[in-house]
Scaffold this motif. Structure first.
Motif, PDB file in Angstrom:
ATOM      1  N   GLU A 182       0.824  -1.209   0.000  1.00 56.89           N
ATOM      2  CA  GLU A 182       0.000   0.000   0.000  1.00 56.89           C
ATOM      3  C   GLU A 182       0.857   1.256   0.000  1.00 56.89           C
ATOM      4  O   GLU A 182       1.908   1.305   0.647  1.00 56.89           O
ATOM      5  CB  GLU A 182      -0.894   0.034   1.252  1.00 56.89           C
ATOM      6  N   MET A 183       0.400   2.286  -0.703  1.00 61.28           N
ATOM      7  CA  MET A 183       0.992   3.615  -0.612  1.00 61.28           C
ATOM      8  C   MET A 183       0.418   4.318   0.622  1.00 61.28           C
ATOM      9  O   MET A 183      -0.727   4.083   1.010  1.00 61.28           O
ATOM     10  CB  MET A 183       0.696   4.426  -1.866  1.00 61.28           C
ATOM     11  N   ASN A 184       1.210   5.205   1.210  1.00 64.81           N
ATOM     12  CA  ASN A 184       0.852   5.862   2.460  1.00 64.81           C
ATOM     13  C   ASN A 184      -0.014   7.099   2.189  1.00 64.81           C
ATOM     14  O   ASN A 184       0.488   8.189   1.941  1.00 64.81           O
ATOM     15  CB  ASN A 184       2.119   6.248   3.227  1.00 64.81           C
ATOM     16  N   ASN A 185      -1.317   6.921   2.259  1.00 61.65           N
ATOM     17  CA  ASN A 185      -2.245   8.010   1.942  1.00 61.65           C
ATOM     18  C   ASN A 185      -2.249   9.139   2.970  1.00 61.65           C
ATOM     19  O   ASN A 185      -2.651  10.254   2.657  1.00 61.65           O
ATOM     20  CB  ASN A 185      -3.659   7.455   1.795  1.00 61.65           C
ATOM     21  N   ARG A 186      -1.833   8.839   4.189  1.00 62.07           N
ATOM     22  CA  ARG A 186      -1.814   9.890   5.209  1.00 62.07           C
ATOM     23  C   ARG A 186      -0.958  11.069   4.781  1.00 62.07           C
ATOM     24  O   ARG A 186      -1.254  12.226   5.115  1.00 62.07           O
ATOM     25  CB  ARG A 186      -1.293   9.324   6.537  1.00 62.07           C
ATOM     26  N   LEU A 187       0.089  10.812   4.014  1.00 58.25           N
ATOM     27  CA  LEU A 187       1.030  11.858   3.645  1.00 58.25           C
ATOM     28  C   LEU A 187       0.348  12.985   2.878  1.00 58.25           C
ATOM     29  O   LEU A 187       0.470  14.162   3.227  1.00 58.25           O
ATOM     30  CB  LEU A 187       2.167  11.261   2.809  1.00 58.25           C
ATOM     31  N   TYR A 188      -0.380  12.634   1.811  1.00 55.00           N
ATOM     32  CA  TYR A 188      -0.987  13.705   1.016  1.00 55.00           C
ATOM     33  C   TYR A 188      -2.251  14.261   1.667  1.00 55.00           C
ATOM     34  O   TYR A 188      -2.610  15.429   1.445  1.00 55.00           O
ATOM     35  CB  TYR A 188      -1.261  13.251  -0.414  1.00 55.00           C
TER      36      TYR A 188
END
Length: 456
Positions: A240-246
């Motif tokens: 998974e890509m870390n969606n919290r970042l954006y």
């Protein structure tokens, strides 16, 4: 129309990117190579990305959707879509089946944490065949917007049509100097300092709001591909890509994002950018401005001109002479401008089902032809996924679900729902409520509100 939709769908199972204009210093394939070599580049392929692997497996696909309208959904027994980065799909996040329950993708966990006043639906989609790893890149929808506008101009009053055309030209005239600077940079001709570049970018966004979307997606790309924080590494191990970042970037940059996720307001200056990235992922703060300076011009050229056009033959000082000239020189940008200017018309709530439903119906037909039952936001395969409400070759079961103390979802009530390939009434969406406040349309008119989207 299928060719037009092909031009905005990225196939992550291949090693080639969507084509861009000619005459650029770096091709779209050059950038794809750079992205694949990034620390999280393996998440751009089905072999490394759990969501892509699920879509291409032909096994049942599990999705979650948050909604404040559960009572209305029960009453109508219908699911409707909403316009946004997925055009007409029902906005969801992936789920993974475990022995203890359904584990949300980190995007889903974020939504559950930040939307406490919503209920959660769970869908199980059983496709008959594997789907391609094709995601829709909403930044490249300019050609679709333009084709839809031209096909449905007859629904506009003469004054409305003239307003759209004049406003689009005016925005190009107001920002022509910076737009030409972007094209020059994309061709490898740097004519100004990075400080001057950011100064002009910040000034241009209010006049050319589409630049705010591009600016945000460049930074999202930078964070998602290059973050090596422990949290990001943990998500990467799960595919998974870390969606919290954006998400944190967007809400920190624009105070009103909680009311309406509007990237047209995203325009931090160079110092603010460094500060924002430092808050989200300190290790990436010092390189953010250089990445934007290199990436944004290329992305703008692709989004504004479309594939195969000679970037060296375009000058926005001339393209802004009149609308017809703009559509010839930069058809994708003209389409993006018309799409956004239409939202300023007083009659937009009445025009919305004409123009936006036309695009949704068209993309449903494309997805059906491609065996895509669950489309996803293909700017990056970060977890924003949807339900194709028109797909005829898959069964779809739905439940209300509760979240346990471990963050897992557990279905509690099965719902007998009919997916309807129709957009919800505009006034039942976040955009409609924010821009066109007024009397409620009632639950039956707008049974579903799609979850937060980065393409408001």
């Amino acid at each position: 129309m299928h060719t037009a939709w092909d031009a905005v769908h990225t196939d992550y199972a291949t090693h080639t990117a969507l084509p861009g204009p000619t005459g650029l210093a770096e091709s779209t394939d050059d950038w794809l190579t750079l992205h694949r070599e990034a620390p999280n580049g393996h998440l751009l392929a089905p072999t490394g990305n759990q969501m892509l692997a699920s879509l291409t497996s032909s096994r049942p696909i599990h999705l979650m959707h948050t909604t404040p309208y559960l009572d209305a959904i029960r009453a109508t027994g219908e699911l409707h879509g909403s316009a946004g980065c997925l055009v007409g799909a029902l906005y969801c996040a992936p789920l993974t089946v475990t022995a203890d329950g359904l584990r949300p993708h980190n995007l889903g966990s974020y939504l559950l944490r930040t939307k406490p006043d919503t209920k959660t639906l769970v869908f199980e989609v059983r496709p008959e065949a594997p789907a391609p790893a094709k995601g829709l890149d909403y930044l490249r929808l300019g050609g679709i917007h333009m084709d839809t506008y031209l096909a449905h101009r007859g629904f506009l009053a003469e004054g409305e049509d003239e307003h759209l055309r004049q406003s689009a030209v005016a925005r190009v005239c107001e920002t022509a100097g910076f737009l030409d600077l972007l094209l020059a940079d994309a061709r490898g001709q740097h004519t100004t300092s990075t400080t001057a570049f950011f100064h002009q970018l910040v000034q241009a966004v209010p006049h050319m709001p589409f630049l705010g979307y591009l600016y945000f997606e460049v930074l999202s790309e930078y964070l998602l591909l290059y973050s090596t924080s422990p949290e990001t590494k943990g998500y990467a191990l799960a595919g998974e890509m870390n969606n919290r970042l954006y998400k944190e970037l967007a809400f920190a940059a624009v105070k009103t994002m909680g009311r309406l996720f509007d990237l047209a307001l995203f325009n931090p200056d160079r110092a603010q950018l460094t500060e924002l990235i430092d808050r989200v992922d300190p290790a990436l703060a010092l390189g953010a401005d250089a990445y934007v300076r290199r990436r944004l011009p290329h992305l703008f050229a692709c989004a504004a001109l479309g594939p195969g056009r000679d970037a060296g033959a375009v000058s926005f000082r001339y393209a802004g002479a009149d609308f017809d000239t703009l559509t010839v020189m930069a058809p994708y940008l003209a389409g993006q401008l018309v799409f956004r200017e239409m939202r300023t018309l007083p009659r937009y709530p009445a025009l919305f089902p004409v123009f936006e439903q036309a695009k949704a119906t068209s993309v449903y037909a494309y997805w059906n032809s491609q065996d895509i039952s669950v489309p996803f936001n293909g700017v990056l395969p970060k977890g924003e996924i949807g339900l194709n409400l028109a797909f005829p070759r898959a069964s779809c079961a739905a439940w209300v679900a509760e979240t346990c103390e471990r963050g897992l979802l557990h279905p509690t009530e099965e719902l007998n729902l009919l997916p309807v390939p129709r957009l919800a009434d505009l006034r039942g969406t976040a955009l409609g409520r924010a821009a066109y406040p007024g009397p409620s349309t009632g639950p039956t008119a707008s049974p579903v509100l799609v979850g937060e989207t980065s393409a408001a």
